[in-house]
Design a protein around this motif. Structure first.
Motif, PDB file in Angstrom:
ATOM      1  N   UNK A 141      12.156  24.826  -5.185  1.00  0.00           N
ATOM      2  CA  UNK A 141      10.994  25.491  -5.765  1.00  0.00           C
ATOM      3  C   UNK A 141      10.336  24.664  -6.879  1.00  0.00           C
ATOM      4  N   UNK A 142      11.092  24.211  -7.887  1.00  0.00           N
ATOM      5  CA  UNK A 142      10.442  23.400  -8.929  1.00  0.00           C
ATOM      6  C   UNK A 142       9.932  22.062  -8.423  1.00  0.00           C
ATOM      7  N   UNK A 143      10.588  21.475  -7.425  1.00  0.00           N
ATOM      8  CA  UNK A 143      10.116  20.194  -6.896  1.00  0.00           C
ATOM      9  C   UNK A 143       8.751  20.343  -6.244  1.00  0.00           C
ATOM     10  N   UNK A 144       8.581  21.401  -5.443  1.00  0.00           N
ATOM     11  CA  UNK A 144       7.274  21.637  -4.820  1.00  0.00           C
ATOM     12  C   UNK A 144       6.219  21.957  -5.870  1.00  0.00           C
ATOM     13  N   UNK A 145       6.602  22.721  -6.890  1.00  0.00           N
ATOM     14  CA  UNK A 145       5.650  23.038  -7.959  1.00  0.00           C
ATOM     15  C   UNK A 145       5.166  21.767  -8.641  1.00  0.00           C
ATOM     16  N   UNK A 146       6.099  20.859  -8.941  1.00  0.00           N
ATOM     17  CA  UNK A 146       5.724  19.583  -9.570  1.00  0.00           C
ATOM     18  C   UNK A 146       4.823  18.769  -8.652  1.00  0.00           C
ATOM     19  N   UNK A 147       5.155  18.766  -7.365  1.00  0.00           N
ATOM     20  CA  UNK A 147       4.372  17.981  -6.418  1.00  0.00           C
ATOM     21  C   UNK A 147       2.932  18.472  -6.355  1.00  0.00           C
ATOM     22  N   UNK A 148       2.744  19.769  -6.229  1.00  0.00           N
ATOM     23  CA  UNK A 148       1.383  20.301  -6.125  1.00  0.00           C
ATOM     24  C   UNK A 148       0.628  20.179  -7.431  1.00  0.00           C
ATOM     25  N   UNK A 149       1.324  20.306  -8.548  1.00  0.00           N
ATOM     26  CA  UNK A 149       0.653  20.111  -9.826  1.00  0.00           C
ATOM     27  C   UNK A 149       0.194  18.664  -9.963  1.00  0.00           C
ATOM     28  N   UNK A 150       1.030  17.740  -9.530  1.00  0.00           N
ATOM     29  CA  UNK A 150       0.693  16.319  -9.608  1.00  0.00           C
ATOM     30  C   UNK A 150      -0.528  15.999  -8.749  1.00  0.00           C
ATOM     31  N   UNK A 151      -0.604  16.622  -7.571  1.00  0.00           N
ATOM     32  CA  UNK A 151      -1.728  16.350  -6.669  1.00  0.00           C
ATOM     33  C   UNK A 151      -3.012  17.039  -7.113  1.00  0.00           C
ATOM     34  N   UNK A 152      -2.903  18.061  -7.933  1.00  0.00           N
ATOM     35  CA  UNK A 152      -4.084  18.833  -8.314  1.00  0.00           C
ATOM     36  C   UNK A 152      -4.554  18.589  -9.742  1.00  0.00           C
ATOM     37  N   UNK A 153      -3.655  18.152 -10.626  1.00  0.00           N
ATOM     38  CA  UNK A 153      -3.985  18.112 -12.042  1.00  0.00           C
ATOM     39  C   UNK A 153      -4.620  16.804 -12.484  1.00  0.00           C
ATOM     40  N   UNK A 154      -4.074  15.677 -12.087  1.00  0.00           N
ATOM     41  CA  UNK A 154      -4.595  14.388 -12.523  1.00  0.00           C
ATOM     42  C   UNK A 154      -5.263  13.652 -11.381  1.00  0.00           C
ATOM     43  N   UNK A 156      -5.270  12.313  -8.053  1.00  0.00           N
ATOM     44  CA  UNK A 156      -4.379  12.638  -6.936  1.00  0.00           C
ATOM     45  C   UNK A 156      -3.929  11.406  -6.175  1.00  0.00           C
ATOM     46  N   UNK A 157      -2.976  11.641  -5.292  1.00  0.00           N
ATOM     47  CA  UNK A 157      -2.423  10.577  -4.472  1.00  0.00           C
ATOM     48  C   UNK A 157      -1.268  11.143  -3.664  1.00  0.00           C
ATOM     49  N   UNK A 158      -0.505  10.286  -2.984  1.00  0.00           N
ATOM     50  CA  UNK A 158       0.605  10.769  -2.167  1.00  0.00           C
ATOM     51  C   UNK A 158       1.849  11.064  -2.997  1.00  0.00           C
ATOM     52  N   UNK A 159       2.552  12.131  -2.625  1.00  0.00           N
ATOM     53  CA  UNK A 159       3.807  12.516  -3.254  1.00  0.00           C
ATOM     54  C   UNK A 159       4.847  12.687  -2.149  1.00  0.00           C
ATOM     55  N   UNK A 160       6.081  12.279  -2.414  1.00  0.00           N
ATOM     56  CA  UNK A 160       7.142  12.348  -1.404  1.00  0.00           C
ATOM     57  C   UNK A 160       8.268  13.250  -1.883  1.00  0.00           C
ATOM     58  N   UNK A 161       8.764  14.084  -0.979  1.00  0.00           N
ATOM     59  CA  UNK A 161       9.958  14.890  -1.220  1.00  0.00           C
ATOM     60  C   UNK A 161      10.898  14.677  -0.035  1.00  0.00           C
ATOM     61  N   UNK A 162      12.162  14.393  -0.320  1.00  0.00           N
ATOM     62  CA  UNK A 162      13.144  14.248   0.752  1.00  0.00           C
ATOM     63  C   UNK A 162      14.244  15.302   0.607  1.00  0.00           C
ATOM     64  N   UNK A 163      14.697  15.801   1.754  1.00  0.00           N
ATOM     65  CA  UNK A 163      15.726  16.840   1.768  1.00  0.00           C
ATOM     66  C   UNK A 163      16.885  16.356   2.630  1.00  0.00           C
ATOM     67  N   UNK A 164      18.084  16.203   2.076  1.00  0.00           N
ATOM     68  CA  UNK A 164      19.236  15.765   2.869  1.00  0.00           C
ATOM     69  C   UNK A 164      19.543  16.756   3.992  1.00  0.00           C
ATOM     70  N   UNK A 165      20.044  16.238   5.083  1.00  0.00           N
ATOM     71  CA  UNK A 165      20.317  17.096   6.244  1.00  0.00           C
ATOM     72  C   UNK A 165      21.351  18.170   5.920  1.00  0.00           C
ATOM     73  N   UNK A 166      22.269  17.899   5.009  1.00  0.00           N
ATOM     74  CA  UNK A 166      23.275  18.907   4.697  1.00  0.00           C
ATOM     75  C   UNK A 166      22.782  19.953   3.696  1.00  0.00           C
ATOM     76  N   UNK A 167      21.589  19.762   3.145  1.00  0.00           N
ATOM     77  CA  UNK A 167      20.988  20.756   2.251  1.00  0.00           C
ATOM     78  C   UNK A 167      20.042  21.670   3.020  1.00  0.00           C
ATOM     79  N   UNK A 168      19.439  21.150   4.080  1.00  0.00           N
ATOM     80  CA  UNK A 168      18.417  21.909   4.819  1.00  0.00           C
ATOM     81  C   UNK A 168      18.905  23.282   5.269  1.00  0.00           C
TER      82      UNK A 168
END
Length: 526
Positions: A141-154, A156-168
């Motif tokens: 939840x906080x990672x997505x919030x940071x990502x969208x804030x980063x893309x909308x506030x300053x 913009x540009x590409x942001x990456x989030x990775x999720x390990x297969x054992x966390x999914x």
């Protein structure tokens, strides 16, 4: 209720952030991320290559104004997006790339797992604004919030989030669906007063408008009219003042435009980075930063790269509206005359061959008013970047400036058509560039993305061949044999037409539009 998995929670959170479309190719490393997709409101578009997924996300973002989202597997799926992410970084396009990564206890150990990279995040941090790993469900939840804030506030540009297969697949109880909102960055009142003083003292002001001003067309027009100031629009700024008496839709690399800049006693630069592909595309060193300069940009780092008399760190629309509110007196700066003289001189300067190529783009615009024309690196696009006036702010964009990724046009056009299905979308590519990504026409058919693919077939990389000859280099590697594009279209069951006379283009475009489905038009260039 059974707790949602992290993968399901991801989809719920994306919905909460306003995401309605994702572009991606599923694989064994992302199956759990797809678990909640079928039952969601999010549409999934399947490209033929992950690079196409990210280019589609780029086109979607430019057309909609919302972040484009790509969903890809770890390893090659993610590395295939890097070119498109770099293009988005160069052009300040908001893009979220979500990838898998191998299970946490294997990372960095070189065990030879499928799709393994030694340091996937380290690689992505070089091209993305940020790269985050979700180590536990609580971090999503906080990672997505940071990502969208980063893309909308300053900036913009590409942001990456990775999720390990054992966390999914882990339970994600307690993750709520909420979204962040980014406040508009307004200009400091004292800085606006200083700008007002500088503007009031000028007698021949000029405005430079780049891609950062695309959402500020009304305020830009109002300020230009108040100041009687010509407005030079870079390639990404075209359409901001269509057919306006003060508009100069010509490249700042042209001598005529540089003369206009040199004669101005004050330059107001809005949302433009002074990049060489706009301001010094001939690499002749002729661009000189204006000595009396007001810069408006949302990015402090960007403002620091060029010295300015006054730097205004703010959203372009907010800053321009603040200046308009100052009610600066109408000047007698001969703005219309200066703009007209520059337009005429710039048109003559580009010469008959480039004029003819730019007129191809004008034909497309005139058949489809208010359209998106999405370009690749090809002769008519280069020509139009030099001189062309579009009739929709943000409706003319291409990869022939900045990072310059070939193959951008077709998938980006598909993304734009999906974002704005009621707006005509035309992809304009050369035969060389189209071969980089032509399988994506299959994705257009699958998604019923109403794109007209126009191919400028000059039998190779003609622009590069010309540059090699001009440099005294014997051309090598510039003549890849083009396939029969119409037969390729037929293989995809896509209507296609081949033209040998450019004068037939308006009719062919009208016939394609009447079909209301993806179509292809090939123009054979002598």
């Amino acid at each position: 209720m059974t707790p949602k998995t992290t993968g399901e929670a991801l989809i719920t959170l994306l919905e909460a952030h306003g995401v309605d479309t994702v572009f991606g190719i599923p694989g064994v490393h992302t199956i759990e991320l797809y678990r909640g997709l079928a039952g969601s409101s999010i549409r999934h578009i399947t490209p033929r290559h992950e690079q196409g997924a990210a280019f589609m996300a780029d086109g979607y973002a430019r057309a909609s104004g919302k972040p484009g989202v790509a969903l890809v597997i770890t390893g090659p799926g993610l590395t295939n997006t890097i070119t498109a992410m770099a293009q988005a970084r160069a052009d300040s396009v908001p893009m979220l790339v979500i990838s898998g990564v191998n299970r946490r206890d294997t990372l960095g150990k070189g065990l030879g797992l499928l799709h393994e990279l030694s340091d996937q995040r380290g690689l992505m941090e070089k091209v993305a604004l940020s790269s985050q790993r979700i180590e536990s469900p609580a971090e999503l939840e906080p990672a997505l919030a940071r990502a969208f804030e980063m893309m909308r506030a300053g900036r913009p540009g590409p942001v990456h989030i990775e999720i390990p297969t054992d966390v999914m697949g882990l339970p994600a109880a307690g993750i709520s669906s909420w979204r962040t909102t980014a406040a508009t960055r307004i200009a400091d009142a004292e800085v606006i007063k200083r700008a007002e003083t500088l503007i009031a003292a000028s007698k021949a002001p000029l405005i430079l408008a780049g891609g950062g001003a695309r959402k500020a067309s009304l305020a830009l027009k109002q300020l230009a009219e108040q100041l009687d100031a010509p407005v030079v629009m870079t390639a990404n700024g075209r359409g901001l003042l269509y057919a306006h008496r003060l508009a100069v839709p010509a490249s700042p690399s042209l001598k005529a435009v540089r003369k206009l800049m040199a004669e101005a006693d004050l330059v107001i630069a809005v949302g433009t980075e002074f990049g060489p592909t706009d301001y010094d595309m001939y690499v002749d060193g002729g661009f000189v930063c204006p000595p009396n300069l007001i810069r408006i940009d949302i990015d402090a780092v960007q403002l620091a790269r060029w010295p300015a008399t006054l730097a205004i760190e703010a959203d372009a629309k907010a800053a321009l509206e603040a200046l308009v509110a100052c009610r600066l007196a109408q000047k007698s700066a001969r703005g219309s005359e200066r703009a007209e003289v520059t337009r005429d001189a710039a048109w003559v300067e580009i010469g008959p061959d480039v004029q003819a190529q730019a007129k191809v783009v004008e034909m497309i615009r005139d058949v489809f008013p208010g359209s998106f024309i999405v370009g690749d690196s090809t002769q008519p696009v280069y020509a139009a970047n030099l001189y062309y006036d579009h009739d929709r702010a943000g409706g003319w964009f291409n990869a022939a400036t900045g990072y310059g990724a070939l193959g951008f046009g077709p998938p980006a056009a598909i993304g734009a058509a999906i974002a704005e299905p009621g707006v005509p979308v035309i992809s304009l590519s050369g035969d060389g560039g189209f071969q980089f990504s032509f399988p994506e026409i299959g994705a257009a058919i699958d998604a019923e993305a109403n794109v007209i693919f126009v191919i400028w077939n000059n039998h190779g990389y003609r622009e590069i061949e010309t540059s090699m000859r001009d440099a005294g280099v014997e051309p090598v590697g510039v003549s890849p044999a083009p396939p029969d594009f119409c037969r390729i279209a037929d293989a995809y069951n896509m209507p296609a037409e081949r033209l040998v006379d450019i004068a037939d283009l308006p009719g062919a475009l009208s016939r394609a539009a009447a079909l209301r489905k993806p179509c292809l038009i090939e123009i054979m260039v002598p």
